[in-house]
Design an enzyme around this catalytic site. Structure first.
Site, mmCIF file in Angstrom:
data_model
loop_
_atom_site.group_PDB
_atom_site.id
_atom_site.type_symbol
_atom_site.label_atom_id
_atom_site.label_comp_id
_atom_site.label_asym_id
_atom_site.label_seq_id
_atom_site.Cartn_x
_atom_site.Cartn_y
_atom_site.Cartn_z
ATOM 1 N N ASP A 113 70.218 25.187 19.141
ATOM 2 C CA ASP A 113 71.801 25.458 19.728
ATOM 3 C C ASP A 113 71.623 24.657 21.124
ATOM 4 O O ASP A 113 72.723 25.002 21.950
ATOM 5 C CB ASP A 113 71.648 26.901 20.190
ATOM 6 C CG ASP A 113 70.539 27.575 20.975
ATOM 7 O OD1 ASP A 113 69.341 26.888 21.085
ATOM 8 O OD2 ASP A 113 70.623 28.305 21.701
ATOM 9 N N GLU A 114 71.292 23.685 21.001
ATOM 10 C CA GLU A 114 71.122 23.098 22.384
ATOM 11 C C GLU A 114 71.031 21.428 22.231
ATOM 12 O O GLU A 114 70.202 20.881 21.636
ATOM 13 C CB GLU A 114 69.941 23.415 23.375
ATOM 14 C CG GLU A 114 70.012 23.024 24.985
ATOM 15 C CD GLU A 114 68.888 23.616 25.526
ATOM 16 O OE1 GLU A 114 68.842 23.159 26.911
ATOM 17 O OE2 GLU A 114 68.275 24.193 25.229
ATOM 18 N N ASP A 172 75.015 24.041 25.388
ATOM 19 C CA ASP A 172 74.210 25.151 24.883
ATOM 20 C C ASP A 172 75.303 26.266 24.303
ATOM 21 O O ASP A 172 75.943 26.822 25.047
ATOM 22 C CB ASP A 172 73.449 25.730 26.145
ATOM 23 C CG ASP A 172 72.075 26.478 25.995
ATOM 24 O OD1 ASP A 172 71.920 26.854 25.020
ATOM 25 O OD2 ASP A 172 71.620 26.790 27.116
#
Length: 524
Positions: free
Chosen positions: A105-106, A11
């Site tokens: 983003d993860e 993350d």
């Protein structure tokens, strides 16, 4: 559950805000808030410096400004975020072929499938190496969680924030989870959390002690059984590299309620055009057209119409959306409109007609070229009404939360963009279970340089520009016929500020500079 912590969850830390700080040296160490800047805008991401003031994602932008009046408020630059995301996802795919993106983003990574880790020591080494590689390639930090299941890996990365790594050894799950809030578990939102709190259950340990039967009685069989398993640290879900897209949708929230029926029709047509563009970009067609209308009193109506077969024809989607609008009472005003397409396929009704006619032509020796396919046959509209939340909540799409443009294979992450015409623009590509995907972008900046630069030389705060004399910079603010630009680039020190007329011919929208590596230098 695995016997070794070989599932990794990455993350990125305050992703949008961190990208802005990395590309704008003068903002490093300062409060940065990214989101829609209009009166009804919401916070997409806040830097850790801004979070100290109580600012957080999904907060109304007006409230964020009251809490942090001296923060830097910027529109999102989704094309740059997508480019950075592609770099990060590329590094993950070097570790394993099984990468499950949840957002820009993860993502989850199956280290065992990539042959890079089969025990705790190797998993930790892979996690540390990944963090270093991300820092070298992008200049950004990410938090890594390692565990024997997806749920625990996600919990670990959350505990490791910011810029850390946490490995949960198999066998220690229940001890780690017991003191945590029930809200830590996936699927426990405000409503479920409040329901459990009234029953005296506030921690994961208390949830586990309550027993499956009691949770089923309180929450229903499906939810109760699932929560009890998670409270015990049990999660057998595999890392899945591909997700099926379920719907594509686009919506706008307007700064001022729309009352003019002609303007409302125009906005619906414009949304239909954008939705079809997004549909074609994803390589899909769809057979169910959905219209979403949020009225002045926050009540939300959806209307849907199912066609005979899937289509990606803009005229068909426009006409269906217009028909659906006719069944909606807009008296009193409209604050949000959305158009979506679901029931997706990778072919269109026209493809099927062409294929069938070609086959008939071959058999009969006739030329099918002159035959006209039948038009879509509309079914009756399906109607639902639901109360909406408070003003400023993240305006969800037709199937899920508002988000950001996904990298190839990357879906999800919340966000909202400034609509140069007057509201918060959002587009979505929604996925199935466990982490619905979404996409959003600044309206009017689709595929063009200079996101946030509106019609009539309106310069959005944070947008990239280039001056013929001073080089690359970004808009710090504009108003009263003037625009203020700070000339700096990633890797430099804080740059100088200069002010120009908004119509200065030497100032033009620009593409973002890379966060790492040499870019054209800005002049002083």
């Amino acid at each position: 559950m695995r016997s070794a912590p070989t599932i990794l969850h990455l993350d990125m830390d305050a992703f949008y805000a961190s990208v802005e700080q990395a590309s704008k040296p003068s903002l490093r160490g300062k409060a940065v808030i990214v989101g829609g800047l209009g009166p009804r805008g919401v916070v997409a991401t806040a830097s850790y410096e801004a979070r100290r003031f109580g600012v957080h994602s999904a907060m109304p932008m007006a409230q964020a400004r009251r809490l942090c009046p001296n923060g830097a408020y910027l529109i999102p630059r989704f094309r740059l975020y997508q480019a950075v995301s592609e770099i990060v996802m590329g590094l993950l795919r070097e570790l394993s072929p099984l990468v499950e993106p949840l957002s820009l983003d993860e993502a989850f990574v199956d280290l065992e499938a990539g042959g890079v880790a089969f025990d705790s020591a190797a998993a930790r080494a892979a996690g540390e190496r990944l963090r270093a590689d991300i820092r070298a390639a992008t200049g950004l930090s990410g938090s890594v969680g390692l565990a024997g299941s997806k749920m625990l890996a996600k919990v670990a990365s959350e505990e490791a924030k910011p810029a850390g790594l946490l490995l949960i050894e198999p066998g220690t799950e229940r001890e780690l989870l017991a003191p945590m809030s029930v809200r830590t578990l996936p699927g426990v939102g405000p409503v479920t959390g409040q329901h459990l709190r009234r029953a005296g259950i506030t921690t994961v340990g208390e949830l586990a002690e309550a027993g499956e039967d009691e949770l089923v009685r309180m929450l229903g069989r499906s939810h109760g059984v699932g929560l009890h398993r998670m409270a015990l640290g049990l999660d057998d879900r595999p890392v899945v590299a591909e997700r099926d897209t379920k719907s594509v949708s686009v919506e706008d929230t307007f700064d001022v309620d729309l009352h003019d029926r002609v303007r409302i029709r125009y906005e619906v047509q414009r949304l239909a055009d954008r939705c079809v563009g997004r549909l074609r970009d994803s390589g899909h067609s769809g057979r169910t057209i959905v219209l979403k209308v949020r009225r002045y009193d926050f009540s939300t109506l959806t209307r849907s119409e199912t066609l005979r077969g899937p289509t990606d024809d803009v005229a068909v989607v426009r006409e269906a959306a217009a028909r659906l609008l006719e069944s909606v009472d807009t008296t009193g005003g409209v604050r949000l409109l959305g158009v979506g397409v679901s029931g997706l396929a990778d072919y269109t009704q026209e493809d099927l007609f062409a294929f069938a006619l070609a086959a008939e032509g071959e058999e009969a020796g006739s030329d099918p070229a002159g035959l006209e396919p039948a038009g879509p046959d509309a079914a009756g509209p399906d109607t639902t009404t639901d109360p909406a939340g408070a003003d400023g909540a993240v305006e969800g799409g037709l199937d899920g939360p508002a988000g950001v443009v996904g990298a190839p294979g990357a879906l999800g992450a919340s966000g909202a963009g400034l609509d140069p015409v007057g509201g918060v623009g959002g587009a979505q590509v929604s996925a199935g279970a466990d982490g619905a995907a979404a996409a959003a972008e600044v309206q009017g900046a689709d595929g063009a340089p200079g996101e946030g630069v509106g019609v009539g030389r309106r310069w959005g705060a944070g947008s990239d520009v280039r001056h013929a004399v001073y080089g690359a910079g970004w808009v710090q603010g504009s108003g009263v016929g003037r625009v203020t630009v700070r000339f700096e680039r990633p890797g430099s020190g804080p740059g100088r500020v200069r002010t120009f007329r908004v119509d200065d011919p030497e100032l033009t929208p620009s593409d973002p500079l890379p966060l790492v590596g040499d870019g054209p230098a800005a002049a002083g």
